[in-house]
Structures are given as structure tokens and as C-alpha cells.
Write a protein that holds these residues in place. Structure first.
Motif, PDB file in Angstrom:
ATOM      1  N   VAL A 113       0.826  -1.210   0.000  1.00 48.01           N
ATOM      2  CA  VAL A 113       0.000   0.000   0.000  1.00 48.01           C
ATOM      3  C   VAL A 113       0.859   1.258   0.000  1.00 48.01           C
ATOM      4  N   THR A 114       1.994   1.222   0.686  1.00 51.41           N
ATOM      5  CA  THR A 114       2.767   2.451   0.900  1.00 51.41           C
ATOM      6  C   THR A 114       3.915   2.660  -0.084  1.00 51.41           C
ATOM      7  N   GLU A 115       4.322   1.632  -0.825  1.00 57.98           N
ATOM      8  CA  GLU A 115       5.497   1.748  -1.700  1.00 57.98           C
ATOM      9  C   GLU A 115       5.389   2.929  -2.657  1.00 57.98           C
ATOM     10  N   ALA A 116       4.264   3.035  -3.370  1.00 53.83           N
ATOM     11  CA  ALA A 116       4.130   4.115  -4.354  1.00 53.83           C
ATOM     12  C   ALA A 116       4.128   5.479  -3.677  1.00 53.83           C
ATOM     13  N   LEU A 117       3.455   5.585  -2.535  1.00 52.37           N
ATOM     14  CA  LEU A 117       3.402   6.859  -1.827  1.00 52.37           C
ATOM     15  C   LEU A 117       4.801   7.344  -1.464  1.00 52.37           C
ATOM     16  N   ILE A 118       5.639   6.430  -0.989  1.00 54.30           N
ATOM     17  CA  ILE A 118       6.961   6.810  -0.500  1.00 54.30           C
ATOM     18  C   ILE A 118       7.948   7.012  -1.646  1.00 54.30           C
ATOM     19  N   TYR A 119       8.001   6.033  -2.569  1.00 52.62           N
ATOM     20  CA  TYR A 119       9.081   6.018  -3.554  1.00 52.62           C
ATOM     21  C   TYR A 119       8.717   6.703  -4.873  1.00 52.62           C
ATOM     22  N   ALA A 120       7.443   6.722  -5.229  1.00 48.95           N
ATOM     23  CA  ALA A 120       7.041   7.394  -6.468  1.00 48.95           C
ATOM     24  C   ALA A 120       6.630   8.838  -6.225  1.00 48.95           C
ATOM     25  N   TYR A 121       6.056   9.116  -5.037  1.00 51.08           N
ATOM     26  CA  TYR A 121       5.517  10.450  -4.791  1.00 51.08           C
ATOM     27  C   TYR A 121       6.228  11.194  -3.663  1.00 51.08           C
ATOM     28  N   GLY A 122       7.214  10.541  -3.040  1.00 51.01           N
ATOM     29  CA  GLY A 122       8.056  11.223  -2.066  1.00 51.01           C
ATOM     30  C   GLY A 122       7.377  11.606  -0.771  1.00 51.01           C
ATOM     31  N   GLU A 123       6.325  10.889  -0.386  1.00 50.60           N
ATOM     32  CA  GLU A 123       5.641  11.219   0.857  1.00 50.60           C
ATOM     33  C   GLU A 123       6.446  10.725   2.061  1.00 50.60           C
ATOM     34  N   ASP A 124       6.283  11.409   3.166  1.00 48.28           N
ATOM     35  CA  ASP A 124       6.961  11.019   4.392  1.00 48.28           C
ATOM     36  C   ASP A 124       6.572   9.592   4.766  1.00 48.28           C
ATOM     37  N   PRO A 125       7.541   8.707   5.011  1.00 46.54           N
ATOM     38  CA  PRO A 125       7.214   7.301   5.308  1.00 46.54           C
ATOM     39  C   PRO A 125       6.251   7.122   6.487  1.00 46.54           C
ATOM     40  N   LYS A 126       6.417   7.937   7.516  1.00 42.24           N
ATOM     41  CA  LYS A 126       5.527   7.795   8.671  1.00 42.24           C
ATOM     42  C   LYS A 126       4.088   8.142   8.305  1.00 42.24           C
ATOM     43  N   LEU A 127       3.904   9.216   7.534  1.00 44.41           N
ATOM     44  CA  LEU A 127       2.566   9.598   7.118  1.00 44.41           C
ATOM     45  C   LEU A 127       1.974   8.562   6.163  1.00 44.41           C
ATOM     46  N   ALA A 128       2.811   8.051   5.265  1.00 45.04           N
ATOM     47  CA  ALA A 128       2.336   7.028   4.333  1.00 45.04           C
ATOM     48  C   ALA A 128       1.904   5.774   5.078  1.00 45.04           C
ATOM     49  N   GLU A 130       0.855   5.630   8.172  1.00 42.89           N
ATOM     50  CA  GLU A 130      -0.385   5.933   8.889  1.00 42.89           C
ATOM     51  C   GLU A 130      -1.590   5.780   7.960  1.00 42.89           C
ATOM     52  N   ARG A 131      -1.450   6.321   6.749  1.00 36.19           N
ATOM     53  CA  ARG A 131      -2.541   6.203   5.788  1.00 36.19           C
ATOM     54  C   ARG A 131      -2.770   4.744   5.408  1.00 36.19           C
ATOM     55  N   GLY A 132      -1.681   4.010   5.185  1.00 31.63           N
ATOM     56  CA  GLY A 132      -1.808   2.608   4.827  1.00 31.63           C
ATOM     57  C   GLY A 132      -2.477   1.790   5.910  1.00 31.63           C
ATOM     58  N   ARG A 133      -2.100   2.013   7.159  1.00 30.46           N
ATOM     59  CA  ARG A 133      -2.706   1.276   8.267  1.00 30.46           C
ATOM     60  C   ARG A 133      -4.202   1.584   8.378  1.00 30.46           C
ATOM     61  N   LYS A 134      -4.535   2.861   8.189  1.00 30.15           N
ATOM     62  CA  LYS A 134      -5.941   3.255   8.263  1.00 30.15           C
ATOM     63  C   LYS A 134      -6.757   2.558   7.171  1.00 30.15           C
ATOM     64  N   LEU A 135      -6.239   2.554   5.947  1.00 30.61           N
ATOM     65  CA  LEU A 135      -6.969   1.946   4.836  1.00 30.61           C
ATOM     66  C   LEU A 135      -7.100   0.439   5.012  1.00 30.61           C
ATOM     67  N   LEU A 136      -6.034  -0.214   5.432  1.00 27.05           N
ATOM     68  CA  LEU A 136      -6.111  -1.663   5.624  1.00 27.05           C
ATOM     69  C   LEU A 136      -7.056  -2.020   6.763  1.00 27.05           C
ATOM     70  N   THR A 137      -7.091  -1.188   7.792  1.00 22.65           N
ATOM     71  CA  THR A 137      -8.047  -1.412   8.885  1.00 22.65           C
ATOM     72  C   THR A 137      -9.471  -1.275   8.376  1.00 22.65           C
ATOM     73  N   GLU A 138      -9.713  -0.247   7.544  1.00 24.85           N
ATOM     74  CA  GLU A 138     -11.052  -0.065   6.975  1.00 24.85           C
ATOM     75  C   GLU A 138     -11.437  -1.235   6.072  1.00 24.85           C
ATOM     76  N   MET A 139     -10.446  -1.905   5.492  1.00 29.09           N
ATOM     77  CA  MET A 139     -10.699  -3.059   4.630  1.00 29.09           C
ATOM     78  C   MET A 139     -10.797  -4.360   5.423  1.00 29.09           C
ATOM     79  N   GLY A 140     -10.752  -4.260   6.757  1.00 25.99           N
ATOM     80  CA  GLY A 140     -10.864  -5.452   7.592  1.00 25.99           C
ATOM     81  C   GLY A 140      -9.597  -6.263   7.667  1.00 25.99           C
ATOM     82  N   LEU A 141      -8.446  -5.611   7.440  1.00 29.63           N
ATOM     83  CA  LEU A 141      -7.169  -6.326   7.406  1.00 29.63           C
ATOM     84  C   LEU A 141      -6.210  -5.826   8.485  1.00 29.63           C
ATOM     85  N   ALA A 142      -6.744  -5.362   9.594  1.00 26.26           N
ATOM     86  CA  ALA A 142      -5.899  -4.825  10.662  1.00 26.26           C
ATOM     87  C   ALA A 142      -4.910  -5.856  11.180  1.00 26.26           C
TER      88      ALA A 142
END
Length: 233
Positions: A113-128, A130-142
Motif C-alpha cells: 500500500v505504501t510503496e508508491a506513496l513513498i518512492y514514487a511520490y516522495g511522501e513522508d514514510p511515517k505519514l504514508a 499511517e494512511r496505509g494502516r488506516k486503509l487496511l483497517t477499513e478493509m478489515g485487514l488490521a
């Protein structure tokens, strides 16, 4: 099915999120797309159905920026495909969940979930993350964030792929045959997931050859035959 309309019942310009205008595409001497027109508003689920070989996947790949068009226009969120100079910028407008999911087998669910955010778009790894954990939790994959794709069921892999696409916050999310090889119960869960995404304001385009699924999922139903999008009767 929800309020199914003809593809000629175009939403007002202020609402249109995805618009395909007179799109043509050929591979060699074979014309695969023939003057295709389609429009969807924010929060709508559009389903493009028809048998294999009618051009559905090619049209979706053109919308997602994975294929070029020979002529015609594709607009998302008021931006024309040809006016975007970098594919990465377009992929933030249009996400795609592939039939085979295309997950990295050597990366965990969270890393996928986070690879593209970090390496393609340069987002802060911690923020990426956080977003990934939130989305996976919403998908029932916590409890499956650290699992590798080979350790996940097909349905779980699909949800990781959806979370990966949603992480880029696209305006339009495309699904390629999302219920292939699924049983009735799993198909019902996919329908609900698609409707939930649409309720969040995302525009959804699905291609399928499964008419019952199309009927269950669609706000607007489009039939494709021999490269053309046909009006509903």
C-alpha cells in the motif's frame, strides 16, 4: 439494480467526474474501440458489461492511462488525459484494481500500500504508513498488515489492491472483472465494498461479463459490443 440509465443520459457538466468522448483505438488493422462515449458523476458506480473481446479492458486501460488513444478525449476531474505530462500525475487521478491484483509478492500488505506513496511520490514514510494502516483497517485487514500476498486469501489480496489504489486518493477508481472466480457470497461483499467507496464520493468504473453482478452494482449500466458502447433498451 439502482437507477439504471442509458449512457446517453449525461449528468450535468458541474457533476461530471469522468468523461470519455468519441474515443477510438486500433491495434494494427483491428479497430478495438469505435467512437466510445461515457460519462459518470462523482459518487456514481458505472458498470461496463459485455462478453470477452468487446473492448472493455482496452477502454479501461485507456482511461487509466495505460494505453494511448488514436483519437477522442478522456477527462477526469476537469483534466484532459493528453494535457498531463507525467503518467504518475494521471495515476493520482485514476486508480486501477487489476483482475490479478498485481501485488508485489516480496512486500507485506502494508508495504504494498505504501510503496508508491513513498518512492514514487516522495511522501513522508511515517505519514504514508499511517494512511496505509488506516486503509487496511477499513478493509478489515488490521491483523494482516505484515502478511505477504502468498499468505493471504484471494479476497484479502483484492482488498490490499483496493487499499493500494485508494491510498493515492484518486477521483476515479477502475475495477477489472472484480468478481471473476468468486462465489455468490464473496460477490455480494464486493458489491457492498464498491458501493461504500462510491458513497465516500469516489467515482467507480467496473468492467464485467457478469450481468447479474452488473445489475447489482450499477448506478449506470453501459453495454459494450464490438468496440462500441450501446444505449440500453
Amino acid at each position: 439494480m439502482n437507477n439504471v440509465e442509458s449512457n446517453f443520459a449525461t449528468p450535468s457538466a458541474s457533476q461530471v467526474q469522468l468523461e470519455v468522448k468519441q474515443v477510438n483505438k486500433s491495434f494494427g488493422a483491428t479497430q478495438v474501440l469505435n467512437e466510445c462515449d461515457l460519462s459518470l458523476s462523482a459518487g456514481e458506480v458505472g458498470v461496463l458489461w459485455g462478453p470477452s473481446g468487446t473492448g472493455k479492458t482496452t477502454l479501461m486501460r485507456c482511461i487509466a492511462g495505460l494505453e494511448t488513444v488514436d483519437s477522442g478525449e478522456i477527462w477526469v476531474n476537469g483534466i484532459e488525459r493528453g494535457s498531463v505530462t507525467k503518467d504518475a500525475d494521471w495515476h493520482r487521478q485514476v486508480g486501477m484494481v487489476f483482475q490479478g491484483f498485481n501485488l508485489f509478492p516480496h512486500r507485506t500488505a502494508l508495504e504494498n500500500v505504501t510503496e508508491a506513496l513513498i518512492y514514487a511520490y516522495g511522501e513522508d514514510p511515517k505519514l504514508a504508513q499511517e494512511r496505509g494502516r488506516k486503509l487496511l483497517t477499513e478493509m478489515g485487514l488490521a491483523d494482516r498488515m505484515d502478511a505477504y500476498p502468498g499468505e493471504l486469501s484471494g479476497g484479502q489480496q483484492q482488498r490490499v489492491a483496493i487499499a493500494r489504489s485508494c491510498a493515492l486518493e484518486p477521483k476515479v477508481l477502475c475495477f477489472d472483472e472484480p468478481t471473476s472466480a468468486l462465489d455468490e457470497a464473496a460477490t455480494g461483499r464486493v458489491v457492498q465494498m464498491i458501493k461504500d467507496l462510491a458513497q465516500s464520493g469516489m467515482t467507480i468504473l467496473v468492467i464485467t461479463h457478469d450481468r447479474p453482478f452488473a445489475d447489482a452494482a450499477a448506478d449506470r449500466l453501459f453495454r459494450m459490443d464490438q468496440g462500441r458502447i450501446l444505449p440500453q433498451t
